[in-house]
Enzyme design. Sequence first.
Site, mmCIF file in Angstrom:
data_model
loop_
_atom_site.group_PDB
_atom_site.id
_atom_site.type_symbol
_atom_site.label_atom_id
_atom_site.label_comp_id
_atom_site.label_asym_id
_atom_site.label_seq_id
_atom_site.Cartn_x
_atom_site.Cartn_y
_atom_site.Cartn_z
ATOM 1 N N THR A 154 46.566 -28.222 19.754
ATOM 2 C CA THR A 154 46.013 -28.981 20.790
ATOM 3 C C THR A 154 46.206 -30.473 20.541
ATOM 4 O OG1 THR A 154 43.693 -28.743 19.632
ATOM 5 C CG2 THR A 154 44.267 -26.960 21.325
ATOM 6 N N LYS A 180 46.775 -24.011 13.388
ATOM 7 C CA LYS A 180 46.403 -25.080 14.026
ATOM 8 C C LYS A 180 45.191 -25.425 13.397
ATOM 9 C CE LYS A 180 44.616 -25.715 17.931
ATOM 10 N NZ LYS A 180 43.242 -26.230 17.563
ATOM 11 N N THR A 191 38.725 -26.076 16.525
ATOM 12 C CA THR A 191 39.094 -24.885 16.385
ATOM 13 C C THR A 191 40.139 -24.411 15.441
ATOM 14 O OG1 THR A 191 38.656 -24.556 18.608
ATOM 15 C CG2 THR A 191 39.986 -22.932 17.591
ATOM 16 N N GLU A 277 40.707 -34.418 12.371
ATOM 17 C CA GLU A 277 40.432 -35.668 12.931
ATOM 18 C C GLU A 277 40.131 -36.945 12.294
ATOM 19 O OE1 GLU A 277 39.260 -33.462 17.094
ATOM 20 O OE2 GLU A 277 37.662 -33.970 15.826
ATOM 21 N N ASN A 400 36.107 -38.738 18.947
ATOM 22 C CA ASN A 400 35.133 -37.723 19.275
ATOM 23 C C ASN A 400 34.049 -38.320 20.170
ATOM 24 O OD1 ASN A 400 35.753 -35.066 18.110
ATOM 25 N ND2 ASN A 400 35.281 -36.323 16.068
#
Lengths: 405, 405
Positions: A154, A180, A191, A277, A400
Amino acid sequence: MNMKTRYGIGPLLPVPGFTASGLHSGIKKNGKPDLMLIASDRPASVAGAFTTNIVRAAPVEHSRSVVAAGSCQAIICNSGNANAYTGPQGAADCAEMAALTALTLGISADQVLVASTGVISQTLPMNAVRSGIPKVATELAADGWRAASEAILTTDLVAKCHSTTFQANGRTITVSGIAKGSGMIHPNMATMLAFVATDAPVASAHLQPLLADVTEQTFNRITVDGDTSTNDCVLLLANGAAGGQPLVPDAPEWNAFSCAVYEVCDNLARAIVADGEGATKMVTVTVSGLASEDDALRVARQIATSNLVKTALFGSDPNWGRLIAAAGQAGVPFDPPRASLTIGNVPLVKHGSYLGAKAEASCGQVMAGDEFTIELSLGEGDGSASVVTCDLSYDYVRINADYRS
Amino acid sequence: MNMKTRYGIGPLLPVPGFTASGLHSGIKKNGKPDLMLIASDRPASVAGAFTTNIVRAAPVEHSRSVVAAGSCQAIICNSGNANAYTGPQGAADCAEMAALTALTLGISADQVLVASTGVISQTLPMNAVRSGIPKVATELAADGWRAASEAILTTDLVAKCHSTTFQANGRTITVSGIAKGSGMIHPNMATMLAFVATDAPVASAHLQPLLADVTEQTFNRITVDGDTSTNDCVLLLANGAAGGQPLVPDAPEWNAFSCAVYEVCDNLARAIVADGEGATKMVTVTVSGLASEDDALRVARQIATSNLVKTALFGSDPNWGRLIAAAGQAGVPFDPPRASLTIGNVPLVKHGSYLGAKAEASCGQVMAGDEFTIELSLGEGDGSASVVTCDLSYDYVRINADYRS
């Protein structure tokens, strides 16, 4: 090579009996690959580990029942849409994905695992999926793993893959995996997906406990932001194409097999943290000297998920006060004056005494790197455990919070 | 008035029989007030709530024993140095602070509570403390609470105080409190202190369960970053200067007293969140419809501490997927299709169905404000609970990572 590519782009070997493929079917608006297929030329034993979140996506429910039956021949996975919180329509769409894949491959629908990742609460664009499945099946190839690894991403920055081989009964057996990590697509959450395939001959009954054990030691010992998603799943397929006697626990070859699965999962798990992230650093937190591994794990997790610790990691700050205070929050009793702390093997606190500014400066230099270990010893017990974490950076907040602005 | 001053600068009434003061003694290098004294003209009943961290500062250990004895006449508190992780020297320094305060006030050392907040692992600059204690005692005054509230701050942006009164047995009784919140001084962690005084006549035996109950409903239901410190403590003193019959549970006046203590603690707790590091918004997360309050509290805490939720709050993003997925992680079973969600009383999800872009836009407008409530209803049970949290902003990362750069 920075830590993301160092861990992400591992070796990726074909696995006898398996083919894989990935392409853009139209689910993602940006033209990137969004549909993946892995197929085995014969039924494979299967094991799975799934999210513990109460809120579970339709494909998680489907794949749990396939894993429970113990046999499968394909994994169909889309990215760009998680098919989560989609109600009865989501369950029907998931069933259709399995049925269409089965029809295309000429196998039974109960042999097809399904996974989805991406935006939640939107129903799947089934037109894209319906036209995509026959196409992705056409492209199946023994060397299609790289394309497959790219079609499950993603907002990951790098694809994640790892392969290894081992010898058993005079044969070379391969274990290959792709994964992933935490990506964020409005309005979604992190995820994690991992698919591992091997040509080892192993019964499902033996595969499941192995995967549970390995997952506990690898994917369950990483943290990016402490959140678990509705779609997390790890799937392990063993099709026996290598031939030879089935591998069973306690046989001499079992250890080599376990180690190979562990190696693949450990590398994939670290690749997920490295590509977390906003992550600029990957840090292994090791806690030792407690009464049990469970106690050590609780303390290591508390440190690894503390925002105060994670911001200190970002700031390359050897903030031992935060580290020890975070340890003290886990509810596990220990005697603070016995605590010793090293960062990248540089001692910073010894038996409760701070070793001074020079030691702290050396630790700060270690922390300026993108990968290091923090070791906290809390006493004389034999229990130890490690958790791999990343730092909390401005980019984490930006990714985020700011995607709408 | 923004949320920080809205909650921080409450009414601050003198409390009969109590005096307070605060000044700069030389502990802080920046000249700000760093030494506080609260004194009662007679022995007061006392109750306390302390950090659950395994790692506790010397003054916490000292004050726990004073509270256990049930009587005290003064609180001496310094800021700028937490006297934590300072070993036997720290315990000796803490004992000397109590002894010197007692000597100055002409009371017994076992009547003196001690608290410290600031840098950890450094021993107290006792010369400053020794010369400061007689001075701060000289400045004791009935209206010295404002000065006291300023002398306990570290990197708080605003002082925190709240007072209220109630009637009992024909007399007006006052409850006043001051607090400090999460501040960060190298190499330290968040620390919360709150001191509450009343002239109500209440025995310690009744005071302690009340404070435990109120703390559980107020200070234990806020979160800034999920970390608890080595120095957290809440102290409640009741000196009976109002006169009249002692207040006892089940008497008609007890409810008014409980409510007054709750009001003061609730306001101080919210003031701490409003002034949380980097906080731009204060958000009350209410979870209802579960089997018990405990279940609801677990789910509310999970939402309130999720970094994905907190960054969405910062981004004014009505990210209901993250909210419900965070709820699902608490380990409390619920049926996702029964979930309903409102933000600032605007419905966003009803019985598992997303109400659309217009509702989402309205929720986004609510979230652009600096204070709102998120309500998640998960079924038909009677259990509900609220946790007050703040957002996770760039400034949180800056404050906690960048102070060396």
